[in-house]
Write a protein that holds these residues in place. Structure first.
Motif, PDB file in Angstrom:
ATOM      1  N   ASP A   1      44.773  29.956  40.238  1.00 13.42           N
ATOM      2  CA  ASP A   1      45.278  31.247  40.097  1.00 13.42           C
ATOM      3  C   ASP A   1      44.260  32.290  40.951  1.00 13.42           C
ATOM      4  O   ASP A   1      43.218  32.670  40.201  1.00 13.42           O
ATOM      5  N   TYR A   2      44.556  32.472  42.135  1.00 16.41           N
ATOM      6  CA  TYR A   2      43.463  32.924  43.080  1.00 16.41           C
ATOM      7  C   TYR A   2      43.234  34.246  42.933  1.00 16.41           C
ATOM      8  O   TYR A   2      42.306  34.882  42.963  1.00 16.41           O
ATOM      9  N   ASP A   3      44.237  35.106  42.374  1.00 14.37           N
ATOM     10  CA  ASP A   3      44.345  36.788  42.192  1.00 14.37           C
ATOM     11  C   ASP A   3      43.343  36.802  40.980  1.00 14.37           C
ATOM     12  O   ASP A   3      42.419  37.586  41.090  1.00 14.37           O
ATOM     13  N   ARG A   4      43.447  36.004  40.070  1.00 20.82           N
ATOM     14  CA  ARG A   4      42.502  36.206  38.820  1.00 20.82           C
ATOM     15  C   ARG A   4      41.024  35.997  39.139  1.00 20.82           C
ATOM     16  O   ARG A   4      39.961  36.444  38.656  1.00 20.82           O
TER      17      ARG A   4
ATOM     18  N   SER B   1      39.695  35.743  41.948  1.00 22.81           N
ATOM     19  CA  SER B   1      38.924  36.830  42.966  1.00 22.81           C
ATOM     20  C   SER B   1      38.729  38.144  42.249  1.00 22.81           C
ATOM     21  O   SER B   1      37.582  38.696  42.636  1.00 22.81           O
ATOM     22  N   ASN B   2      39.386  38.416  41.213  1.00 17.53           N
ATOM     23  CA  ASN B   2      38.969  39.599  40.619  1.00 17.53           C
ATOM     24  C   ASN B   2      37.609  39.586  39.685  1.00 17.53           C
ATOM     25  O   ASN B   2      36.886  40.302  39.776  1.00 17.53           O
TER      26      ASN B   2
END
Length: 763
Positions: free
Chosen positions: A156-159, A161-162
């Motif tokens: 879950d790269y978006d999470r 990265s956040n």
């Protein structure tokens, strides 16, 4: 190609423990064209197959050649590197990543429990729910990083990265040492996404994160995991893959997909520099990447490779790769596929100006390819170095000019000690593992040259010089040292050499030490070899002084004392002394009488017999005569057992033949040679049968023997003496009585006649 981490929160940093262990194996791995398949690490023996060993040019270590390609780091570390190890998780039966292993030593017990609880969540949502209940039990940066790591693991790269982005926005004092980890993880996310997106900004953002990471380390931020070194490899990856078309992704995940490489001269030049710096600073990822890059270049067509060869770094990289792979150039006298490819590349290899810097290395490669004319041509243009003189020596030997080759070897040796000593003096705990390895490799090269000098002197009949050169080559060539000292030099020559050049070195001998973990100084080992040789040859007064080990010194003294006593005493006292010497020869013979090499192989405590393996080369008549004069008597494995048996046999000659001691001594002598020399064992047995008494254990003669009873032998000798007198008495009793009676009768007759004559005179 690049150095891949094992998880989102870690880089696959250098395995420094492994690199340090490599330094102890450098001498053996560098110069081992052939080793036995089983058993311990058998040392080299250049005196076997001399022509082949003298013509052989060892390949060098790839890592050693990378130093010239590296650049100094723009930062200095203020902290020690973390131990690079994986920890076993007993609860979940798994290995923890290096990052989690580091957290085990970094975090408090309370924080570690909470972090592990979050990491073990089934997914990012569950982890967030658990984190919401923690309140302020964990520092904010530590909570965010752990949540980001869980999300990264779930792809879950978006999470992820956040969370990582939040950390680097915190004030420096609130980042809980996780800003570098977050920056590295953000770069990894961008590189993973670049494999499925044509947006060039992924590479740009990744590069920016890596640059920021390096900048923070430059400003003094602690980097125990050495993520800054891993970042060099990631930057090299970006240079080699940026702008390449996307691959066709099928069932592979994005992070398992590999992009094609951009092999442009400029990109290659910078990438090689980054990888080399990463490697030299101790991160094995740089080494692995350059090795893979070298193989990629070797797989290119000559036409495609030719423009790349204009870059000096590409030239140096290929030379380094070739020098570390020369053993693969040919098989059975024929060039291999790799050797043929190297030969083809050399045809288009730029040499303008190269001779002054790398001519010796190219000459070495031509030599390994069997192109001796080209090797000689480059040697004439190369700067003088240890390698140029070494190659010259080998080429002169091919022409049969031993005298000039000896001069070239002397020049080669002079080029290495200074370099080696300086390297050794500068390597300490603060230096990198690569610097330690380089220093060891320089020393190993010097040792090899000195050993080859010794072999050449041996071939020329300069035997004392041969030992001098070989002794300078060190432990790696101990078998060659032992061969010359034990078999080629006379005892007088060896003793004089040791007395003048080989002083005893102070050393604390351990009470218990495995034979394969011998760390005794080489001087002491050579003196010990002489001590055994003197003792074998009967120099019992001189020998003990050359036994440096106190325990063995005492045994040698006792052995000599008993032999002297046996010769000076008589009867049973002599037998006792012979038996004491026999027991020492049998049970400590390897230690006080054994040959270092054949036939006993004391070097391996007799565990291995290499007589059939080590067939000597055809030797000069002079050397062969010396070998014959110094061979074991008898020339059989465990020859000291025969010495022990003969001493026991001599002891039997000094005890009563009808005593238990006589039978026991011959039984022991028989048993010591029973399964090695049947003829000799039978001779001892027949001697017992012909002269000895019946004993209950005689049916297992030689296998079940009693200890000689010398007290019983004394009583038996006394009884034998009494019996002899009794036998003499009974034998002479009647003749004596009759003789006495006859004498008395004769006296009586004489007296009667005298009396009668006296009476007649009176009348």
């Amino acid at each position: 190609m690049r150095h891949k981490p094992t998880s989102s929160s870690t880089m696959a940093t250098s395995n420094q423990a492994f690199m340090l262990k490599k330094t102890t194996l450098i001498c053996l791995s560098l110069f081992s064209p052939m080793l036995l398949a089983c058993g311990p690490d058998f040392p080299l023996q250049l005196t076997q197959d001399r022509q082949s060993n003298l013509s052989y040019l060892p390949q060098t270590s790839f890592s050693q050649q990378l130093t010239a390609l590296a650049k100094p780091l723009p930062w200095q570390y203020q902290d020690a590197p973390a131990a690079q190890e994986y920890l076993w998780d007993e609860v979940h039966s798994r290995y923890l990543s290096q990052t989690r292993a580091f957290e085990n030593s970094e975090l408090s017990e309370a924080h570690l429990i909470l972090v592990n609880t979050l990491r073990d969540a089934t997914g990012p949502i569950e982890a967030e729910q658990m984190a919401a209940k923690l309140d302020k039990d964990l520092p904010q940066a530590l909570t965010w990083y752990t949540l980001g790591a869980v999300a990264f693991e779930a792809k879950d790269y978006d999470r992820a990265s956040n969370y990582f982005s939040k950390i680097i926005k915190l004030p420096e004092n609130e980042r809980a040492s996780r800003s570098l980890w977050a920056l590295y993880s953000l770069s990894r996310i961008e590189l993973i996404l670049s494999k499925t997106s044509a947006d060039p900004e992924h590479f740009n953002r990744a590069n920016a994160y890596l640059a920021q990471l390096q900048n923070e380390v430059t400003q003094g931020v602690a980097d125990p995991l050495r993520l800054s070194l891993a970042s060099l490899g990631e930057q090299a990856y970006i240079l080699l893959h940026q702008g390449q078309p996307l691959p066709q992704v099928t069932n592979q995940s994005a992070d398992d997909t590999e992009l094609q490489m951009t092999l442009t001269p400029d990109a290659l030049n910078k990438a090689i520099e980054l990888y080399a710096t990463q490697s030299v600073q101790g991160d094995s990822g740089g080494y692995d990447s350059l090795l893979m890059l070298s193989r990629t270049l070797m797989g290119k067509d000559i036409a495609e490779l030719k423009p790349l060869l204009q870059q000096a770094s590409v030239q140096q990289l290929l030379i380094a790769y070739w020098q570390s792979s020369t053993n693969e150039f040919a098989y059975d006298g024929q060039l291999s596929e790799m050797g043929s490819k190297v030969a083809d590349i050399l045809k288009v290899f730029p040499t303008d100006g190269l001779q002054l810097n790398h001519g010796d290395k190219l000459a070495a490669i031509y030599y390994q390819l069997g192109d001796y004319a080209s090797a000689e041509r480059l040697l004439t243009l190369a700067k003088p170095s240890g390698l140029t003189w070494w190659l010259n020596a080998k080429l002169l030997l091919q022409k049969g000019d031993q005298a000039e080759a000896a001069k070239a070897y002397a020049q080669a040796a002079r080029h290495f000690p200074k370099q080696s000593n300086e390297a050794l003096a500068t390597v300490d705990a603060k230096e990198t593992q690569q610097q330690a390895i380089n220093a060891d490799e320089d020393i190993a090269t010097y040792c090899r040259i000195r050993a080859e000098q010794g072999v050449l002197s041996l071939e020329r009949g300069e035997y004392v010089d041969a030992l001098n050169h070989l002794l300078a080559s060190g432990d790696e060539y101990w078998q060659d040292i032992a061969y010359v000292a034990e078999r080629v030099l006379t005892t007088a020559e060896l003793k004089l050499f040791i007395d003048e050049h080989v002083p005893l070195i102070a050393f604390e001998y351990p009470k218990d030490s495995d034979w394969y973990d011998n760390i005794e100084p080489i001087n002491n080992r050579l003196r010990y070899l002489l001590g055994r040789r003197l003792l074998r040859e009967g120099a019992i007064a001189e020998a003990p002084a050359y036994f440096p080990n106190p325990n063995l010194n005492a045994s040698a003294l006792t052995y000599g004392t008993e032999l002297k006593a046996a010769k000076n005493a008589t009867g049973i006292d002599s037998a006792k002394a012979y038996w004491a010497a026999a027991e020492l020869a049998r049970h400590q013979g390897m230690e006080i009488l054994g040959f270092e090499l054949a036939p006993d192989y004391s070097i391996y405590q007799g565990v291995f017999d290499l007589s059939d393996w080590n067939e000597p080369s055809k030797l000069a008549e002079k050397e062969q005569l010396r070998l014959s004069a110094s061979q074991a008597v008898p020339d059989k494995r465990f020859h000291y057992r025969y010495t022990a048996a003969e001493l026991a046999n001599k002891a039997s000659d000094h005890v009563p033949h009808n005593s238990q001691a006589y039978a026991a001594l011959l039984c022991q002598a028989t048993g010591w040679v029973l399964y090695r020399d049947q003829e000799l064992a039978l001779r001892y047995y027949k001697k017992y049968v012909a002269n000895g008494p019946f004993v209950p254990w005689a049916e297992n003669f030689g296998m079940q023997c009693e200890t000689p009873d010398f007290d019983g032998a004394v009583k038996r000798a006394q009884a034998n003496e009494i019996a002899e007198w009794n036998a003499l008495y009974h034998k002479l009793k009647k003749p004596v009585v009759f003789g006495v009676l006859a004498i008395m009768g004769l006296l009586g007759v004489w007296w009667m006649r005298r009396r009668s004559k006296k009476q007649q005179n009176n009348l």
